[in-house]
Design an enzyme around this catalytic site. Structure first.
Site, PDB file in Angstrom:
ATOM      1  N   GLY A  53      74.533  47.089  10.399  1.00  0.00           N
ATOM      2  CA  GLY A  53      75.828  46.950   9.747  1.00  0.00           C
ATOM      3  C   GLY A  53      75.960  48.002   8.670  1.00  0.00           C
ATOM      4  N   CYS A  80      67.818  47.151  11.978  1.00  0.00           N
ATOM      5  CA  CYS A  80      68.351  47.871  10.824  1.00  0.00           C
ATOM      6  C   CYS A  80      68.814  46.892   9.749  1.00  0.00           C
ATOM      7  CB  CYS A  80      69.463  48.826  11.281  1.00  0.00           C
ATOM      8  SG  CYS A  80      69.915  50.033  10.039  1.00  0.00           S
ATOM      9  N   TYR A  81      70.106  46.770   9.518  1.00  0.00           N
ATOM     10  CA  TYR A  81      70.593  45.797   8.543  1.00  0.00           C
ATOM     11  C   TYR A  81      70.049  44.403   8.870  1.00  0.00           C
ATOM     12  CZ  TYR A  81      74.023  43.218   5.698  1.00  0.00           C
ATOM     13  OH  TYR A  81      74.633  42.405   4.790  1.00  0.00           O
ATOM     14  N   HIS A 168      67.089  52.144  15.756  1.00  0.00           N
ATOM     15  CA  HIS A 168      68.025  51.575  16.738  1.00  0.00           C
ATOM     16  C   HIS A 168      67.475  51.694  18.157  1.00  0.00           C
ATOM     17  CE1 HIS A 168      71.304  50.786  13.962  1.00  0.00           C
ATOM     18  NE2 HIS A 168      70.827  51.817  13.296  1.00  0.00           N
ATOM     19  N   GLU A 170      68.702  50.447  20.720  1.00  0.00           N
ATOM     20  CA  GLU A 170      69.775  50.411  21.707  1.00  0.00           C
ATOM     21  C   GLU A 170      70.344  51.792  22.047  1.00  0.00           C
ATOM     22  OE1 GLU A 170      69.843  49.440  18.621  1.00  0.00           O
ATOM     23  OE2 GLU A 170      71.768  49.759  17.636  1.00  0.00           O
ATOM     24  N   SER A 222      97.301  43.641  40.513  1.00  0.00           N
ATOM     25  CA  SER A 222      97.928  44.910  40.131  1.00  0.00           C
ATOM     26  C   SER A 222      97.397  46.039  40.998  1.00  0.00           C
ATOM     27  CB  SER A 222      97.605  45.218  38.664  1.00  0.00           C
ATOM     28  OG  SER A 222      96.219  45.511  38.550  1.00  0.00           O
ATOM     29  N   GLY A 223      96.339  45.765  41.745  1.00  0.00           N
ATOM     30  CA  GLY A 223      95.717  46.832  42.528  1.00  0.00           C
ATOM     31  C   GLY A 223      94.607  47.500  41.743  1.00  0.00           C
ATOM     32  N   GLY A 224      94.525  47.194  40.447  1.00  0.00           N
ATOM     33  CA  GLY A 224      93.461  47.760  39.617  1.00  0.00           C
ATOM     34  C   GLY A 224      92.128  47.083  39.898  1.00  0.00           C
ATOM     35  N   VAL A 225      91.076  47.621  39.292  1.00  0.00           N
ATOM     36  CA  VAL A 225      89.732  47.108  39.555  1.00  0.00           C
ATOM     37  C   VAL A 225      89.626  45.627  39.184  1.00  0.00           C
ATOM     38  CG1 VAL A 225      87.281  47.464  39.093  1.00  0.00           C
ATOM     39  CG2 VAL A 225      88.873  49.363  38.809  1.00  0.00           C
ATOM     40  N   ASP A 226      90.084  45.290  37.973  1.00  0.00           N
ATOM     41  CA  ASP A 226      89.818  43.955  37.454  1.00  0.00           C
ATOM     42  C   ASP A 226      90.487  42.864  38.290  1.00  0.00           C
ATOM     43  OD1 ASP A 226      88.766  45.588  35.565  1.00  0.00           O
ATOM     44  OD2 ASP A 226      90.318  45.207  34.068  1.00  0.00           O
ATOM     45  N   SER A 227      91.784  43.021  38.530  1.00  0.00           N
ATOM     46  CA  SER A 227      92.449  41.945  39.261  1.00  0.00           C
ATOM     47  C   SER A 227      91.973  41.912  40.712  1.00  0.00           C
ATOM     48  CB  SER A 227      93.973  42.062  39.168  1.00  0.00           C
ATOM     49  OG  SER A 227      94.438  43.242  39.751  1.00  0.00           O
ATOM     50  N   LYS A 366      83.317  46.366  32.025  1.00  0.00           N
ATOM     51  CA  LYS A 366      83.944  47.038  33.175  1.00  0.00           C
ATOM     52  C   LYS A 366      82.929  47.548  34.207  1.00  0.00           C
ATOM     53  CE  LYS A 366      88.046  48.937  34.389  1.00  0.00           C
ATOM     54  NZ  LYS A 366      89.327  48.304  34.037  1.00  0.00           N
TER      55      LYS A 366
END
Ligand code: XMP
Length: 510
Positions: A53, A80-81, A168, A170, A222-227, A366
């Site tokens: 942080g 860290c923090y 860190h 990560e 919608s044709g997008g990846v998610d839907s 995603k």
């Protein structure tokens, strides 16, 4: 499913920590630092990571930690923090040691005596970013690694299974960061790498089945990846109980509506209703130039169309599938239930909506959704599609959306998409597209003065759209795109390339 909580102390990296844990096949969730002890217990974590942080633990405004957290018997890793908070809460000391350490540092660890460094090489490069440092470990802890600037770069209390690192793990610059996290997860917490794509899908399918029973389900596609991935998952769970509704609002990319329908029918055997409502949307958008009013108008019209279909053709459907992702959930605050942002797929839902939401992807990032899509057998053209905003090209036509201006940006966009694909750059970019701005520009073509439209080309790289960088596209690709747009799209006499990252810019122009 056992999970690890990442307690967010305002780190730049909380999301990254959560992602790395998931890459080790352990489910992780980000929670705010002021979540109560009851809240934490209720989530039944198998491990807890306290993030870094921006504050000093000595600052009066610094967010603290409830010391009871360390007595729950749940392994904790402070980063860290987070390490400094742990030290301070348990009776150690934290001080400003001098200049701080920023960037690369050489770390020496005593791997024989340590859980975190077990089987890691004793010397490694780590990434540091701190002013304060632990100067005295709390009782029960021993120092297991140090750098020149941080004599206590890592400590452990093996009995209470409490661990801290100043650096860190990560970030990718820490050479054995992932291995260290694995040691925490598998040796420190005793977890198994069981959060795999197969288990995610099986679990989601089961949850959807339990939630929905034998009711009918609608999915706004919608044709997008998610839907698409959400639809595929729900279809696997409840088969013909699902009907997808694809509303073409006339602001899709060139050939997109046909392509969505075609791929959908070829790869997903679910019922599909395709509504063509382009004229209606354009009528509603007449004379509107304010971007927010535009978005709201599109959102509202979308809902009206969707409601009409639901009422006329899907009478008894009571569940609505949404492709809400984990970043949408965290963005609206970690405490959200089923809140939907005004910019989500369906463009915002009416308050008096009676549908119950089904959101099988709400725990996923995603890239994870893409992997689920692949695992479900969805084709590359769906899974690796670039994200596309719900309100479509309307947010890329600055100023009024007319059919003429829409066609212009659509034609320019098509060239961008083709050239990026031809150059084989599609997968390396988050998005690449054209924007029509609302100013004129003087040019010269064939010895004649022209007064036409500039097109702005935007291409960005990103991991999750929270931050993005402008793509260093090769000059030849830029040249091809620029030449083709100016030559092939009537009315355009100039192409500019947007070299702004996010922040401070956003990806879309609006
Ligand atoms: P910004 O412009 O905020 O965009 O940097 C971040 C990402 O979100 C996409 N975007 C949307 N996606 N509905 C969506 O489903 C929307 O209304 C919307 N607006 C922006 C944008 O394309 C980028 O990937």
């Amino acid at each position: 499913m056992e999970k690890v909580l990442v307690v967010d102390y305002g780190a730049q990296y909380a999301q990254l920590i959560a992602r790395r844990v998931r890459e080790c096949h352990v489910l992780s969730e980000i929670v705010p630092h002021d979540l109560s002890m009851d809240g934490i217990r209720a989530l039944q974590p198998a491990g807890i990571i306290l993030s870094g942080g921006p504050m000093s633990v000595h600052s009066p405004a610094a967010p603290g930690v409830d010391e009871r957290l360390f007595a729950l018997g749940i392994p904790v890793l402070g980063i860290c923090y987070g390490q400094q908070l742990m030290a301070q809460a348990l009776g150690g000391e934290v001080a400003r040691t001098g200049g701080g350490e920023f960037g690369r540092a050489e770390l020496h660890a005593d791997s024989s005596e340590s859980t975190l460094f077990s089987e890691l090489s004793p010397n490694q490069t780590v990434w540091m970013s701190h002013n304060d440092a632990v100067t005295l470990p709390p009782r029960g802890f021993r120092t297991v690694a140090s750098t020149q600037g941080s004599p206590i770069a890592s400590f452990e209390d093996p009995l209470r299974r409490l661990f801290g690192v100043q650096f860190h793990p990560e970030v990718s610059h820490t050479s054995q960061g992932t291995e260290l996290l694995k040691n925490f997860l598998f040796k420190g917490c005793g977890l198994m790498p069981s959060w795999t794509m197969t288990s995610i899908i099986e679990r989601a399918v089961e949850e959807v089945r339990n939630a929905v029973g034998d009711a009918r389900v609608v999915c706004a596609l919608s044709g997008g990846v998610d839907s698409s991935v959400a639809a595929a998952l729900v279809h696997r769970a409840v088969g013909d109980q699902l009907t997808c509704v694809f509303v073409d609002h006339g602001m899709l990319r060139a050939g997109e509506a046909e392509q969505v329908e075609e791929t959908f029918r070829a790869h997903l055997q679910a019922n599909l209703i395709h509504i063509k409502a382009g004229d209606r949307f354009l009528d509603e958008l007449a004379d509107i130039t304010d971007p927010e009013v535009k978005r709201k108008t599109i959102g509202r019209t979308f809902i009206r169309v969707f409601e009409e279909v639901a009422r006329d053709e899907l009478e008894d459907a009571s569940f609505l599938v949404q492709g809400t992702l984990y970043p949408d959930v965290i963005e609206s605050g970690t405490r959200v239930a089923a809140r939907i942002k005004s910019h989500h797929n369906v463009g915002g839902l009416p308050e008096d909506m009676t549908f119950v939401l089904v959101e099988p992807l709400r725990n996923l990032f995603k890239d994870e959704v893409r992997r689920v899509g692949e695992e479900l057998g969805l084709p590359e053209e769906i899974v690796w599609r670039q994200p596309f905003p719900g309100p479509g090209l309307a947010v890329r036509v600055i100023g009024e959306v007319t059919l003429e201006r829409l066609e212009l940006v659509r034609a320019a966009d098509h060239i961008v998409v083709e050239e990026i694909k031809r150059a084989g750059l599609g997968r390396s970019l988050w998005q690449a597209f054209a924007v029509l701005v609302a100013v004129g520009s003087v040019g010269v073509m064939g010895d004649e003065r022209t007064y036409g439209h500039p097109i702005v080309l935007r291409a960005v790289t990103s991991e999750d759209a929270m931050t993005a960088d402008w793509a260093r596209l090769p000059y030849e690709v830029l040249e091809h795109i620029s030449n083709r747009i100016v030559n092939e799209v009537p009315g355009v006499n100039r192409v500019a390339y947007d070299i702004t990252s996010k922040p401070p810019g956003t990806i879309e122009w609006e």
